[in-house]
Design an enzyme around this catalytic site. Structure first.
Site, mmCIF file in Angstrom:
data_model
loop_
_atom_site.group_PDB
_atom_site.id
_atom_site.type_symbol
_atom_site.label_atom_id
_atom_site.label_comp_id
_atom_site.label_asym_id
_atom_site.label_seq_id
_atom_site.Cartn_x
_atom_site.Cartn_y
_atom_site.Cartn_z
ATOM 1 N N ASN A 38 -10.222 0.158 -0.211
ATOM 2 C CA ASN A 38 -8.759 0.202 -0.261
ATOM 3 C C ASN A 38 -8.291 -0.351 -1.604
ATOM 4 O OD1 ASN A 38 -6.031 -0.128 0.058
ATOM 5 N ND2 ASN A 38 -6.138 -1.137 2.048
ATOM 6 N N HIS A 78 -3.318 7.310 2.566
ATOM 7 C CA HIS A 78 -3.728 6.000 2.051
ATOM 8 C C HIS A 78 -5.077 5.653 2.677
ATOM 9 C CE1 HIS A 78 -3.876 1.882 0.946
ATOM 10 N NE2 HIS A 78 -3.661 1.431 2.165
ATOM 11 N N CYS A 130 0.800 -1.234 0.000
ATOM 12 C CA CYS A 130 0.000 0.000 0.000
ATOM 13 C C CYS A 130 0.825 1.272 0.000
ATOM 14 C CB CYS A 130 -0.948 0.003 1.194
ATOM 15 S SG CYS A 130 -2.174 -1.307 1.096
HETATM 16 O O1 UT7 Z 1 -3.831 -1.129 3.593
HETATM 17 C C1 UT7 Z 1 -2.889 -1.983 4.168
HETATM 18 C C2 UT7 Z 1 -2.882 -1.924 5.643
HETATM 19 N N1 UT7 Z 1 -4.114 -2.470 6.173
HETATM 20 C C3 UT7 Z 1 -4.745 -1.830 7.145
HETATM 21 O O2 UT7 Z 1 -4.347 -0.770 7.538
HETATM 22 C C4 UT7 Z 1 -5.949 -2.524 7.762
HETATM 23 C C5 UT7 Z 1 -5.890 -2.405 9.263
HETATM 24 N N2 UT7 Z 1 -6.950 -3.150 9.940
HETATM 25 C C6 UT7 Z 1 -8.247 -2.777 9.911
HETATM 26 O O3 UT7 Z 1 -8.605 -1.834 9.233
HETATM 27 C C7 UT7 Z 1 -9.209 -3.481 10.803
HETATM 28 O O4 UT7 Z 1 -8.492 -4.318 11.689
HETATM 29 C C8 UT7 Z 1 -10.273 -4.334 10.070
HETATM 30 C C9 UT7 Z 1 -11.246 -3.428 9.366
HETATM 31 C C10 UT7 Z 1 -9.607 -5.282 9.083
HETATM 32 C C11 UT7 Z 1 -11.067 -5.163 11.085
HETATM 33 O O5 UT7 Z 1 -11.630 -4.325 12.068
HETATM 34 P P1 UT7 Z 1 -11.426 -4.603 13.610
HETATM 35 O O6 UT7 Z 1 -12.158 -3.557 14.320
HETATM 36 O O7 UT7 Z 1 -9.958 -4.720 13.881
HETATM 37 O O8 UT7 Z 1 -12.168 -5.991 13.795
HETATM 38 P P2 UT7 Z 1 -11.604 -7.355 14.391
HETATM 39 O O9 UT7 Z 1 -10.774 -8.053 13.393
HETATM 40 O O10 UT7 Z 1 -11.024 -7.077 15.726
HETATM 41 O O11 UT7 Z 1 -12.956 -8.148 14.595
HETATM 42 C C12 UT7 Z 1 -13.932 -7.729 15.554
HETATM 43 C C13 UT7 Z 1 -15.135 -8.667 15.452
HETATM 44 C C14 UT7 Z 1 -14.769 -10.140 15.479
HETATM 45 O O12 UT7 Z 1 -15.789 -10.823 16.152
HETATM 46 P P3 UT7 Z 1 -15.646 -11.241 17.689
HETATM 47 O O13 UT7 Z 1 -14.433 -12.121 17.754
HETATM 48 O O14 UT7 Z 1 -15.481 -9.961 18.437
HETATM 49 O O15 UT7 Z 1 -16.927 -11.955 17.972
HETATM 50 C C15 UT7 Z 1 -14.783 -10.526 14.019
HETATM 51 O O16 UT7 Z 1 -15.034 -11.885 13.839
HETATM 52 O O17 UT7 Z 1 -15.798 -8.440 14.195
HETATM 53 C C16 UT7 Z 1 -15.911 -9.693 13.506
HETATM 54 N N3 UT7 Z 1 -15.810 -9.421 12.064
HETATM 55 C C17 UT7 Z 1 -16.865 -9.070 11.308
HETATM 56 N N4 UT7 Z 1 -18.168 -8.906 11.601
HETATM 57 C C18 UT7 Z 1 -18.973 -8.525 10.596
HETATM 58 C C19 UT7 Z 1 -14.706 -9.437 11.280
HETATM 59 N N5 UT7 Z 1 -15.021 -9.112 10.026
HETATM 60 C C20 UT7 Z 1 -16.349 -8.887 10.015
HETATM 61 C C21 UT7 Z 1 -17.260 -8.493 9.012
HETATM 62 N N6 UT7 Z 1 -18.556 -8.329 9.343
HETATM 63 N N7 UT7 Z 1 -16.871 -8.287 7.737
#
Ligand code: UT7
Length: 329
Positions: free
Chosen positions: A286, A256, A116
């Site tokens: 993204n 970004h 990225c």
């Molecule tokens: O561009 C390159 C660099 N990349 C980035 O900068 C991305 C950085 N990361 C992020 O933007 C975020 O971590 C994400 C958007 C990928 C994920 O968001 P998050 O707030 O970190 O969510 P998480 O992975 O901690 O998941 C929280 C909860 C989980 O459920 P439990 O374990 O709390 O029950 C996931 O299973 O949300 C659940 N979850 C979803 N729920 C609904 C994960 N993906 C989804 C989804 N829809 N698509």
């Protein structure tokens, strides 16, 4: 003679027509519009459809439009740097494929892979050829067909990424406009958190790798988020300090577009208001190498000669960095 800076003299972008909305994703994986919007800021993303179409099929209209705007022909280009993580094919370089398609007969070129942060690394690299006097017209293309490496059964990654491509032309400027400074960083220990497992020389494609969907993006979202939110904000603040820029001096942050929360944290750390931040993540998601040039393209009409822009990115690798530039037109 005053110092030569590499100035952006034209920008353009292209996004495919097909719109993949959060509502359509709700029919594909266990997710919902509310979760996606509140966690990422994304409402929809574009997808390049069509058999045999690759990233250069988006680059061609972006670059042809750019050349038309600048009033030059493709054979005036000296060098093409194509920043992408999803080249048309492993080789030859997409820069060469693009050059052939647009008729850039006098340009040499290569692909640059920094996930990225690629477009920032590309601008910084391109600027060296301009500042040294070696070249007069360097094209930096940033784009990805992320849909080609996304597993649409993995709800953690498929909601984030989209397809798109932008380009910027760099030319010499001796009036103080252009790229003034850059800070670029890499940390290979970030590999486990964001990578594509198979398809490289360490793990070539086999039936097993395809069945296991190892040719798709693997991201450990929370871990990447922690690194991204700190490092992108820090490096943007660092380039301001280094160049004695106050928040008032900064006209635009061009971040970004990985997650709206990371963008907001970066703006906060810089002390600038949201009215100075380019954000189009809600419409494109993204697009990896495409995010920054697509922002410049969409905000081009609002930019004024002399505006101070801070570009900032964070990506897989890990790679991250910032660029300070003075808009030249
Ligand atoms: O561009 C390159 C660099 N990349 C980035 O900068 C991305 C950085 N990361 C992020 O933007 C975020 O971590 C994400 C958007 C990928 C994920 O968001 P998050 O707030 O970190 O969510 P998480 O992975 O901690 O998941 C929280 C909860 C989980 O459920 P439990 O374990 O709390 O029950 C996931 O299973 O949300 C659940 N979850 C979803 N729920 C609904 C994960 N993906 C989804 C989804 N829809 N698509």
């Amino acid at each position: 003679m005053s110092k030569i800076h590499a100035a952006i003299t034209a920008v353009n972008g292209y996004v495919p027509d097909y719109i993949l909305t959060n509502q359509e994703l709700e029919t594909m994986v266990e997710t919902n519009d509310e979760w996606i919007t509140s966690r990422t800021g994304i409402k929809e993303r574009r997808i390049l459809k069509g058999e045999g179409k690759g990233v250069t099929d988006m680059a061609v209209p972006a670059v042809e439009g750019l050349l038309k705007k600048r009033g030059i022909s493709a054979d005036e280009l000296d060098l093409i740097i194509f920043c992408t993580s999803t080249p048309d094919m492993p080789f030859p370089a997409s820069a060469n494929i693009l050059a052939d398609k647009i008729g850039a007969k006098n340009a040499w070129g290569y692909d640059l892979q920094a996930a990225c942060s690629g477009f920032l690394f590309g601008l910084a690299t391109a600027s060296q050829f301009i500042e040294s006097g070696k070249h007069k017209k360097v094209l930096v293309v940033g784009g990805d067909k992320m849909s080609s490496i996304i597993n649409y059964e993995d709800r953690v990654t498929c909601i984030i990424f989209g397809d798109g491509c932008g380009a910027a032309l760099l030319e010499p400027n001796t009036e103080g406009y252009g790229i003034i400074d850059s800070i670029l960083k890499s940390d290979g220990s970030g590999k486990p958190f964001l990578h594509q497992k198979a398809g490289g020389s360490a793990r070539p494609a086999t039936h097993e790798t395809v069945d296991a969907k190892e040719h798709a993006v693997h991201q450990e979202g929370q871990a990447v988020f922690k690194f991204a939110v700190t490092n992108m904000a820090d490096v943007a603040a660092e380039i301001m300090d280094k160049n004695n820029l106050t928040p008032e001096d900064v006209d635009w942050l061009v971040p970004h577009q990985a997650n709206k929360r990371i963008i907001d944290a970066t703006a906060n750390r810089m002390g600038i208001g949201s009215e100075k931040v380019m954000i189009n993540i809600e419409r494109y998601g993204n697009t990896t190498n495409g995010t920054i040039p697509l922002c410049l393209w969409e905000w081009e009409s609002k930019l004024k000669k002399g505006d101070n822009l801070i570009l900032a990115a964070f990506g897989g690798g890990f790679t991250w960095g910032s660029i300070y530039l003075k808009w030249a037109y």
